[in-house]
Design a protein around this motif. Structure first.
Motif, short mmCIF file in Angstrom:
data_model
loop_
_atom_site.label_atom_id
_atom_site.label_comp_id
_atom_site.label_asym_id
_atom_site.label_seq_id
_atom_site.Cartn_x
_atom_site.Cartn_y
_atom_site.Cartn_z
N GLN A 120 42.97 6.02 -31.70
CA GLN A 120 42.38 6.18 -30.60
C GLN A 120 42.35 5.21 -29.50
OE1 GLN A 120 38.66 8.31 -31.48
NE2 GLN A 120 39.48 10.31 -30.36
N SER B 236 41.47 6.66 -21.78
CA SER B 236 41.35 6.86 -23.15
C SER B 236 42.47 7.90 -23.65
CB SER B 236 40.06 6.97 -23.70
OG SER B 236 39.79 8.29 -23.26
N CYS C 228 46.82 8.11 -19.32
CA CYS C 228 45.36 8.22 -19.66
C CYS C 228 45.22 9.61 -19.78
CB CYS C 228 44.54 8.05 -18.38
SG CYS C 228 44.88 6.25 -18.47
N LYS D 144 39.13 -0.43 -20.57
CA LYS D 144 38.14 -0.31 -19.53
C LYS D 144 38.74 -0.62 -17.85
CE LYS D 144 34.29 -2.69 -22.18
NZ LYS D 144 33.54 -3.48 -22.21
N LYS E 239 41.25 2.93 -26.05
CA LYS E 239 40.24 2.74 -24.77
C LYS E 239 40.55 1.75 -23.84
CE LYS E 239 35.83 3.61 -26.34
NZ LYS E 239 34.37 3.89 -26.10
N TRP F 221 34.68 1.34 -33.06
CA TRP F 221 35.47 0.81 -31.83
C TRP F 221 35.43 -0.50 -32.06
CZ3 TRP F 221 38.55 3.51 -28.96
CH2 TRP F 221 38.23 5.04 -28.80
N THR G 126 38.21 4.00 -16.28
CA THR G 126 38.52 3.85 -17.63
C THR G 126 39.57 4.65 -17.99
OG1 THR G 126 36.57 5.47 -18.04
CG2 THR G 126 36.12 2.90 -18.04
#
Length: 176
Positions: free
Chosen positions: A88, A80, A153, A92, A90, A118, A78
């Motif tokens: 923000q 983020s 990331c 997967k 994210k 989210w 993952t």
């Protein structure tokens, strides 16, 4: 009950496997490997008129069905990061959806934090020099030059200096 010799059954199965490997469906799937002739996931985005910065650094592989446009991009895990004063994000470990020129649809695996929620980004459209992101009920538009560089990331766009870059927004449009 009719019985077939074992060699006939094996010959039939072998012929079926060869047929399936030669079918248009099998031929339309591209899987990225370490072969230098195969495009990277970032080059693939460029070939559909998208900037490579829509994906974070570290995409290890992808697969694409050229007939349907269905794709999967695989990260090592993952991912983020935050963009100063804005969002923000994210990702997967697997991102999937359908790609065509200027359009990513039915996206899964990418979400954005808006206020305290989210929300999944479900569609991305290139509209001239802007990239529009949709979370279903709302969308936001950003200048394309925000996405020429791939974020990393953990720290986003300016990891060397320990600072986080601010994403410039063009507009916010609600679909309600």
């Amino acid at each position: 009950m009719m019985s077939f010799p074992v060699t006939t059954v094996y010959l039939f199965l072998f012929s079926l496997l060869i047929f399936l490997n030669q079918s248009p469906l099998a031929a339309s799937t591209i899987t990225n490997t370490t072969d230098s002739d195969t495009k990277t996931a970032y080059e693939l985005l460029n070939s559909f008129n998208f900037p490579s910065g829509l994906l974070p650094k570290g995409v290890q592989s992808y697969d694409l069905n050229e007939r349907t446009g269905q794709f999967h991009a695989y990260l090592g895990g993952t991912c983020s990061f935050s963009l100063e004063g804005s969002y923000q994000l994210k990702y997967k470990s697997t991102i999937s959806g359908y790609i065509s020129n200027n359009r990513l649809t039915s996206l899964t695996g990418v979400s954005v934090k808006v206020l305290f929620l989210w929300l999944n980004i479900v569609e991305v459209i290139r509209n001239g020099d802007n990239i529009e992101f949709s979370v279903g009920i709302a969308s936001a538009s950003f200048p394309i030059d925000n996405f020429y560089e791939c974020p990393q990331c953990g720290c986003g766009l300016d990891c060397v200096n320990g600072q986080v870059s601010k994403l410039r927004t063009k507009s916010f449009v609600s679909s309600i």
